[in-house]
Scaffold this motif. Sequence first.
Motif, short mmCIF file in Angstrom:
data_model
loop_
_atom_site.label_atom_id
_atom_site.label_comp_id
_atom_site.label_asym_id
_atom_site.label_seq_id
_atom_site.Cartn_x
_atom_site.Cartn_y
_atom_site.Cartn_z
N ALA A 73 0.72 -0.92 -0.15
CA ALA A 73 0.03 -0.20 0.15
C ALA A 73 0.97 1.93 0.39
N ALA A 76 2.07 1.70 -3.81
CA ALA A 76 0.98 2.21 -4.17
C ALA A 76 0.85 3.91 -4.49
N ALA A 83 -3.74 5.25 -7.47
CA ALA A 83 -4.24 5.09 -6.33
C ALA A 83 -4.28 6.26 -5.27
N SER A 84 -3.00 6.20 -4.97
CA SER A 84 -1.97 7.14 -4.33
C SER A 84 -3.74 8.79 -4.26
#
Length: 166
Positions: A73, A76, A83-84
Amino acid sequence: MDQPLLWSALLGVVVLGGLIRLLSRGAVLAPRAVPLRPWERVLVIIGGVLLIFHCSAMFFGPWVDAVPGLEPAARAVRAGGPASQIAYWVPAAAIVVGWRRVWWPALAGVAVTLIGVGATMFIPFPLVVHLVWLSALILSALSVSVFLVGDPRKPAVRQPSKLEQT
């Protein structure tokens, strides 16, 4: 900009704000404070934790990556892609929704600083500009939580209107 000094100062201010809140046993500006409903508190807490994760993944990557299960995570988030963006804007919106009943100038300050942090993160700006916006966000959000979020166990103090005073 000396980042260790900045992060230490911000941590100190947050700890001081927490102490003020604990010692005052509620919102410091009680007449303006609003108690949050349970679901509003959950939105703000989850949004805050996710934004802290996002910021930590960006600035303290090795520490976050050392926590089992967080590295994918965090990677990302650091990639800066969709996603960020989602990992930033969704929690930011959750905080604004959770605090929507807070005194509007303070909420506007939090919203503007959230936008400023996001803009300086995802649009190329010098790091110092992003850090200034981030510091402003931390100070505005801390101010709301210390001064304007009431205790749901205490009845809200209501100021009488001008008509009621006559």
